[in-house]
Each structure stands twice: as structure tokens, then as C-alpha cells.
Design a protein around this motif. Sequence first.
Motif, PDB file in Angstrom:
ATOM      1  N   GLN A   1       0.847  -1.177   0.000  1.00  0.00           N
ATOM      2  CA  GLN A   1       0.000   0.000   0.000  1.00  0.00           C
ATOM      3  C   GLN A   1       0.889   1.235   0.000  1.00  0.00           C
ATOM      4  OE1 GLN A   1      -2.877   0.381   3.160  1.00  0.00           O
ATOM      5  NE2 GLN A   1      -3.975   1.952   2.037  1.00  0.00           N
ATOM      6  N   HIS A   2       0.534   2.160  -0.859  1.00  0.00           N
ATOM      7  CA  HIS A   2       1.279   3.410  -1.013  1.00  0.00           C
ATOM      8  C   HIS A   2       0.422   4.541  -0.467  1.00  0.00           C
ATOM      9  CE1 HIS A   2       4.085   6.129  -3.113  1.00  0.00           C
ATOM     10  NE2 HIS A   2       3.017   6.885  -3.251  1.00  0.00           N
ATOM     11  N   ILE A   3       0.990   5.333   0.443  1.00  0.00           N
ATOM     12  CA  ILE A   3       0.243   6.405   1.095  1.00  0.00           C
ATOM     13  C   ILE A   3       0.990   7.722   0.889  1.00  0.00           C
ATOM     14  CG2 ILE A   3      -0.663   7.241   3.307  1.00  0.00           C
ATOM     15  CD1 ILE A   3       0.016   3.912   3.787  1.00  0.00           C
ATOM     16  N   HIS A   4       0.254   8.760   0.482  1.00  0.00           N
ATOM     17  CA  HIS A   4       0.820  10.095   0.333  1.00  0.00           C
ATOM     18  C   HIS A   4       0.633  10.828   1.650  1.00  0.00           C
ATOM     19  CE1 HIS A   4       0.942   9.326  -3.968  1.00  0.00           C
ATOM     20  NE2 HIS A   4      -0.292   8.857  -3.851  1.00  0.00           N
ATOM     21  N   LEU A   5       1.713  11.011   2.400  1.00  0.00           N
ATOM     22  CA  LEU A   5       1.633  11.650   3.714  1.00  0.00           C
ATOM     23  C   LEU A   5       1.502  13.164   3.617  1.00  0.00           C
ATOM     24  CD1 LEU A   5       4.312   9.609   5.668  1.00  0.00           C
ATOM     25  CD2 LEU A   5       1.826   9.370   5.776  1.00  0.00           C
ATOM     26  N   ASP A   6       2.237  13.746   2.691  1.00  0.00           N
ATOM     27  CA  ASP A   6       2.169  15.181   2.438  1.00  0.00           C
ATOM     28  C   ASP A   6       2.733  15.412   1.039  1.00  0.00           C
ATOM     29  OD1 ASP A   6       5.036  15.251   2.696  1.00  0.00           O
ATOM     30  OD2 ASP A   6       4.838  15.572   4.859  1.00  0.00           O
ATOM     31  N   HIS A   7       3.029  16.658   0.714  1.00  0.00           N
ATOM     32  CA  HIS A   7       3.492  16.982  -0.637  1.00  0.00           C
ATOM     33  C   HIS A   7       4.812  16.289  -0.989  1.00  0.00           C
ATOM     34  CE1 HIS A   7       4.327  18.858  -4.337  1.00  0.00           C
ATOM     35  NE2 HIS A   7       4.958  19.933  -3.906  1.00  0.00           N
ATOM     36  N   ASP A   8       5.637  16.030   0.000  1.00  0.00           N
ATOM     37  CA  ASP A   8       6.966  15.465  -0.257  1.00  0.00           C
ATOM     38  C   ASP A   8       7.127  14.005   0.126  1.00  0.00           C
ATOM     39  OD1 ASP A   8       7.937  17.972  -1.160  1.00  0.00           O
ATOM     40  OD2 ASP A   8       8.224  18.608   0.911  1.00  0.00           O
ATOM     41  N   ASN A   9       6.444  13.561   1.154  1.00  0.00           N
ATOM     42  CA  ASN A   9       6.707  12.247   1.739  1.00  0.00           C
ATOM     43  C   ASN A   9       5.663  11.204   1.384  1.00  0.00           C
ATOM     44  OD1 ASN A   9       9.120  12.762   3.431  1.00  0.00           O
ATOM     45  ND2 ASN A   9       7.761  14.302   4.307  1.00  0.00           N
ATOM     46  N   CYS A  10       6.176  10.033   1.061  1.00  0.00           N
ATOM     47  CA  CYS A  10       5.327   8.865   0.821  1.00  0.00           C
ATOM     48  C   CYS A  10       5.695   7.780   1.824  1.00  0.00           C
ATOM     49  CB  CYS A  10       5.516   8.329  -0.593  1.00  0.00           C
ATOM     50  SG  CYS A  10       4.804   9.394  -1.844  1.00  0.00           S
ATOM     51  N   PHE A  11       4.703   7.005   2.173  1.00  0.00           N
ATOM     52  CA  PHE A  11       4.871   5.890   3.107  1.00  0.00           C
ATOM     53  C   PHE A  11       4.367   4.653   2.387  1.00  0.00           C
ATOM     54  CE2 PHE A  11       3.552   3.509   7.009  1.00  0.00           C
ATOM     55  CZ  PHE A  11       4.780   3.503   7.642  1.00  0.00           C
ATOM     56  N   GLU A  12       5.183   3.636   2.357  1.00  0.00           N
ATOM     57  CA  GLU A  12       4.797   2.401   1.698  1.00  0.00           C
ATOM     58  C   GLU A  12       4.848   1.272   2.713  1.00  0.00           C
ATOM     59  OE1 GLU A  12       5.442   0.392  -2.602  1.00  0.00           O
ATOM     60  OE2 GLU A  12       5.679   2.526  -2.201  1.00  0.00           O
ATOM     61  N   VAL A  13       3.828   0.424   2.665  1.00  0.00           N
ATOM     62  CA  VAL A  13       3.747  -0.740   3.535  1.00  0.00           C
ATOM     63  C   VAL A  13       3.688  -1.967   2.637  1.00  0.00           C
ATOM     64  CG1 VAL A  13       2.402  -1.915   5.298  1.00  0.00           C
ATOM     65  CG2 VAL A  13       2.506   0.574   5.284  1.00  0.00           C
ATOM     66  N   ILE A  14       4.610  -2.909   2.869  1.00  0.00           N
ATOM     67  CA  ILE A  14       4.681  -4.128   2.060  1.00  0.00           C
ATOM     68  C   ILE A  14       4.468  -5.315   2.990  1.00  0.00           C
ATOM     69  CG2 ILE A  14       6.117  -5.514   0.521  1.00  0.00           C
ATOM     70  CD1 ILE A  14       7.731  -2.871   0.012  1.00  0.00           C
ATOM     71  N   ILE A  15       3.461  -6.111   2.692  1.00  0.00           N
ATOM     72  CA  ILE A  15       3.170  -7.297   3.497  1.00  0.00           C
ATOM     73  C   ILE A  15       3.806  -8.499   2.804  1.00  0.00           C
ATOM     74  CG2 ILE A  15       1.365  -8.759   4.472  1.00  0.00           C
ATOM     75  CD1 ILE A  15      -0.427  -6.202   4.368  1.00  0.00           C
ATOM     76  N   VAL A  16       4.591  -9.249   3.574  1.00  0.00           N
ATOM     77  CA  VAL A  16       5.350 -10.366   3.015  1.00  0.00           C
ATOM     78  C   VAL A  16       5.062 -11.662   3.762  1.00  0.00           C
ATOM     79  CG1 VAL A  16       7.229  -8.931   2.127  1.00  0.00           C
ATOM     80  CG2 VAL A  16       7.343  -9.773   4.462  1.00  0.00           C
ATOM     81  N   LYS A  17       5.282 -12.762   3.060  1.00  0.00           N
ATOM     82  CA  LYS A  17       5.157 -14.092   3.660  1.00  0.00           C
ATOM     83  C   LYS A  17       6.126 -15.004   2.933  1.00  0.00           C
ATOM     84  CE  LYS A  17       1.979 -17.939   4.153  1.00  0.00           C
ATOM     85  NZ  LYS A  17       0.682 -18.474   3.725  1.00  0.00           N
ATOM     86  N   GLY A  18       6.952 -15.711   3.718  1.00  0.00           N
ATOM     87  CA  GLY A  18       7.911 -16.615   3.105  1.00  0.00           C
ATOM     88  C   GLY A  18       9.052 -16.942   4.045  1.00  0.00           C
ATOM     89  N   GLU A  19      10.129 -17.452   3.458  1.00  0.00           N
ATOM     90  CA  GLU A  19      11.301 -17.796   4.262  1.00  0.00           C
ATOM     91  C   GLU A  19      11.959 -16.523   4.772  1.00  0.00           C
ATOM     92  OE1 GLU A  19      13.977 -20.276   2.078  1.00  0.00           O
ATOM     93  OE2 GLU A  19      12.486 -21.852   1.819  1.00  0.00           O
ATOM     94  N   SER A  20      12.334 -16.548   6.025  1.00  0.00           N
ATOM     95  CA  SER A  20      12.904 -15.349   6.638  1.00  0.00           C
ATOM     96  C   SER A  20      14.162 -14.867   5.923  1.00  0.00           C
ATOM     97  CB  SER A  20      13.196 -15.595   8.112  1.00  0.00           C
ATOM     98  OG  SER A  20      14.155 -16.620   8.271  1.00  0.00           O
ATOM     99  N   ILE A  21      14.920 -15.775   5.360  1.00  0.00           N
ATOM    100  CA  ILE A  21      16.151 -15.392   4.653  1.00  0.00           C
ATOM    101  C   ILE A  21      15.817 -14.511   3.453  1.00  0.00           C
ATOM    102  CG2 ILE A  21      18.071 -16.295   3.274  1.00  0.00           C
ATOM    103  CD1 ILE A  21      17.968 -18.771   5.211  1.00  0.00           C
ATOM    104  N   LYS A  22      14.782 -14.887   2.717  1.00  0.00           N
ATOM    105  CA  LYS A  22      14.389 -14.112   1.539  1.00  0.00           C
ATOM    106  C   LYS A  22      13.739 -12.784   1.947  1.00  0.00           C
ATOM    107  CE  LYS A  22      12.920 -14.600  -3.074  1.00  0.00           C
ATOM    108  NZ  LYS A  22      12.528 -15.453  -4.151  1.00  0.00           N
TER     109      LYS A  22
END
Length: 133
Positions: free
Chosen positions: A87-108
Motif C-alpha cells: 500500500q502506497h500512502i501520500h503523507l504530504d506533498h513530499d513524503n510517501c509511506f509504503e507498507v509491504i506485506i510479506v510471507k515466506g522464508e525469513s532469509i528471503k
Amino acid sequence: MPVVRFGVSLPKDIANQFDTIIKQEGYENRSKAIYDLIKDFITKKKWEAGKQIAGIISILYDHHEKTTVNNLLDIQHDFHDIIISSQHIHLDHDNCFEVIIVKGESIKINELYKKLKFLKNIKQTNLTIADLE
């Protein structure tokens, strides 16, 4: 789920400090606080052993840095097999916040996290992991 009771012996000053902290955190009893600590310890050991886990990678960056944005997308495509959602979120005019949900082997997952963390112009990156069991 069956419950197992066991005793824990601690020096009095450590027990007092623990009680003070868990009270401040809002725990109603020691059992839940100890459960959370043990669960975190188990999750960390699974992480170290390369087991299957889930996690969230959060990234804060300046969206004006087009090379950074392109690199973020390229890296995510390289790890499409462990990325469940983002998910990509526009916090303000300059800053973006991205959240990535992952599942898999911890090494990867760790490999993905490090590639994102060390990208030029990334302001902050965090990884939160969860045990799937």
C-alpha cells in the motif's frame, strides 16, 4: 489450547521492575506479558533459522526522488513471490509511506528488507515479523 503452568524465579528487584513496566504497558497480569516475551523470542529464533514467517516492511521516502521510486518498484517486482500486498500512502506533498506485506522464508524476506533499507534516499525503513504458527 491447553495451558501449562510453571514457576519463574527472579531477583526481587527484577520482578519489581517487570511489574512496573507491564503495568505501564497495560498488561493485566504477568502471564500475558511473559507469553508475549516468549512468543517474541520464539519468532526471533524462527527468523534466525530461516523458517516461514509473515511480516510488514514499512518505508518512508521523498517521492520527488524518481530514481528511488523506480528502484523501489523494480525491487518489489524481483520479490513478487513473497510480497502478498503493498500500500502506497501520500503523507504530504513530499513524503510517501509504503507498507509491504510479506510471507515466506525469513532469509528471503531479510534479503528484500535489506535491499529496500539501503536504497539511496530512503528516510526510514522498519521490519515487523510474525510467527505463522
